[in-house]
Design an enzyme around this catalytic site. Structure first.
Site, PDB file in Angstrom:
ATOM      1  NE  ARG A   1      16.718  -7.326 -15.869  1.00  0.00           N
ATOM      2  CZ  ARG A   1      16.141  -6.397 -16.839  1.00  0.00           C
ATOM      3  NH1 ARG A   1      17.073  -6.323 -17.808  1.00  0.00           N
ATOM      4  NH2 ARG A   1      15.291  -5.764 -16.851  1.00  0.00           N
TER       5      ARG A   1
ATOM      6  CG  ASN B   1      13.064 -17.325 -24.826  1.00  0.00           C
ATOM      7  OD1 ASN B   1      12.547 -17.940 -23.846  1.00  0.00           O
ATOM      8  ND2 ASN B   1      12.477 -16.257 -25.058  1.00  0.00           N
TER       9      ASN B   1
ATOM     10  CG  HIS C   1       8.639 -14.751 -28.035  1.00  0.00           C
ATOM     11  ND1 HIS C   1       8.229 -14.058 -26.848  1.00  0.00           N
ATOM     12  CD2 HIS C   1       7.768 -14.162 -29.073  1.00  0.00           C
ATOM     13  CE1 HIS C   1       7.383 -13.420 -27.091  1.00  0.00           C
ATOM     14  NE2 HIS C   1       7.271 -13.088 -28.363  1.00  0.00           N
TER      15      HIS C   1
ATOM     16  CG  ASP D   1      10.642 -11.850 -26.252  1.00  0.00           C
ATOM     17  OD1 ASP D   1      11.357 -12.769 -25.709  1.00  0.00           O
ATOM     18  OD2 ASP D   1       9.725 -11.067 -25.753  1.00  0.00           O
TER      19      ASP D   1
ATOM     20  CD  GLU E   1       4.493 -22.163 -26.268  1.00  0.00           C
ATOM     21  OE1 GLU E   1       5.648 -22.361 -25.406  1.00  0.00           O
ATOM     22  OE2 GLU E   1       3.859 -20.972 -26.458  1.00  0.00           O
TER      23      GLU E   1
HETATM   24  C1  GRF Z   1       4.852 -20.246 -23.050  1.00  0.00           C
HETATM   25  O1  GRF Z   1       3.847 -19.826 -24.015  1.00  0.00           O
HETATM   26  C2  GRF Z   1       6.135 -19.791 -23.387  1.00  0.00           C
HETATM   27  O2  GRF Z   1       6.318 -19.617 -25.091  1.00  0.00           O
HETATM   28  C3  GRF Z   1       6.237 -18.460 -23.225  1.00  0.00           C
HETATM   29  O3  GRF Z   1       5.745 -18.525 -21.776  1.00  0.00           O
HETATM   30  C4  GRF Z   1       4.943 -19.570 -21.726  1.00  0.00           C
HETATM   31  C5  GRF Z   1       5.268 -20.379 -20.611  1.00  0.00           C
HETATM   32  O4  GRF Z   1       4.417 -21.750 -20.544  1.00  0.00           O
HETATM   33  N1  GRF Z   1       7.863 -17.830 -23.150  1.00  0.00           N
HETATM   34  P1  GRF Z   1       4.733 -22.662 -19.521  1.00  0.00           P
HETATM   35  O5  GRF Z   1       5.116 -22.164 -18.194  1.00  0.00           O
HETATM   36  O6  GRF Z   1       5.893 -23.476 -20.280  1.00  0.00           O
HETATM   37  O7  GRF Z   1       3.626 -23.595 -19.531  1.00  0.00           O
END
Ligand code: GRF
Length: 205
Positions: A65, A112, A114, A150, A179
Site C-alpha cells: 500500500r 469518499n 459508499h 468506509d 450517487e
Molecule cells: C460506486 O457504487 C461507489 O459508490 C463505490 O464504487 C462504485 C464505483 O462506481 N465506491 P463507478 O466506478 O463510479 O461507476
C-alpha cells in the site's frame, strides 16, 4: 473560486462521469487538477478522455500500500488541491497518504462515496451485502475518509427503498442514480464553503 480536486478511480468511472458532467453543466464549481487510476484499461480512463482530460495510470498491482501511495503522491504533489475525491477507488488509503491531506482541525481532506447507509455494510460490495441481508431501505453515504475502512465524518446520506420484487440489478441502479446526483451536490457544498472561507479571510484583512 472553484474547488480544486484530484479524483482517484479504479473501474467503471460512472461517478467520475457524473462529476465531470456537473462541472460542464455549471452545477459544480470545481476544477479537476488530476485524475489517477490504479488500473489500466478501465472505463474511467475512457470517460476522462471523452471530456478531453488526461488521466494518469499508476498501477498498484503487486505493490504494498505505502509503496504505491509514494508513487501516487509523487505525482499528486504537483497539484494544489482542496480535496482528494475517491470515485470507485478500490484501495484502502494508509495514514501515509491521508496525512498529506490533513487539515488544521485534524480531518483529512479526502472524500469518499459508499453505497450503503454507513455504518451499515462497509466493504467492497455494499449493494450486494445489503440486498442479501434483506434490507427494506438502504442508501448512499458521502464521508470524509479516516484511518478505518468506509469510516469517517459523514457529509451526506440519502436513502432509497428496496421495492418488492427488486432484482439486485434494479436495486443497484436505483442507488447509482442517487450517487450520480449526490456526489456532485456535496462537492458543490464544499466549493461554497471554500468560497465563504475565502471571502471571510478577505474581510478580515
Ligand atoms: C460506486 O457504487 C461507489 O459508490 C463505490 O464504487 C462504485 C464505483 O462506481 N465506491 P463507478 O466506478 O463510479 O461507476
Amino acid at each position: 473560486m472553484p474547488l480544486d480536486i484530484a479524483i482517484l478511480v479504479s473501474g467503471r468511472g460512472s461517478n467520475l462521469g457524473a462529476i465531470l458532467d456537473a462541472i460542464k453543466a455549471g452545477r459544480l464549481d470545481a476544477k479537476v487538477r488530476a485524475i489517477v487510476s490504479n488500473k489500466d484499461g478501465v472505463g474511467a480512463l475512457e470517460i476522462a478522455r471523452r471530456f478531453g482530460l488526461e488521466a494518469k495510470v499508476i498501477p498498484s498491482a503487486g505493490l504494498a500500500r505505502e509503496e504505491h501511495e509514494k508513487l501516487l503522491f509523487n505525482y499528486l504533489k504537483e497539484f494544489e488541491i482542496d480535496y482528494l475525491v475517491l470515485a470507485g477507488y478500490m484501495r484502502i488509503l494508509s495514514p501515509y497518504l491521508l496525512k498529506k491531506y490533513e487539515d488544521e482541525r485534524g480531518f483529512y481532506r479526502v472524500v469518499n462515496i459508499h453505497p450503503s447507509l454507513l455504518p451499515a455494510f462497509p466493504g467492497k460490495d455494499a449493494y450486494l451485502d445489503a440486498f442479501q441481508y434483506g434490507v427494506k431501505l438502504s442508501g448512499i453515504t458521502i464521508h470524509l475518509v479516516d484511518e478505518d475502512v468506509d469510516h469517517g465524518p459523514i457529509l451526506a446520506q440519502e436513502s432509497f427503498p428496496r421495492l418488492p420484487g427488486d432484482t439486485i440489478d434494479q436495486f443497484r441502479a436505483r442507488g447509482l442514480a442517487i450517487e450520480h446526483v449526490l456526489y456532485p451536490s456535496v462537492l458543490q457544498q464544499l466549493a461554497e464553503q471554500k468560497e465563504h472561507q475565502y471571502a471571510s479571510a478577505r474581510g478580515k484583512r
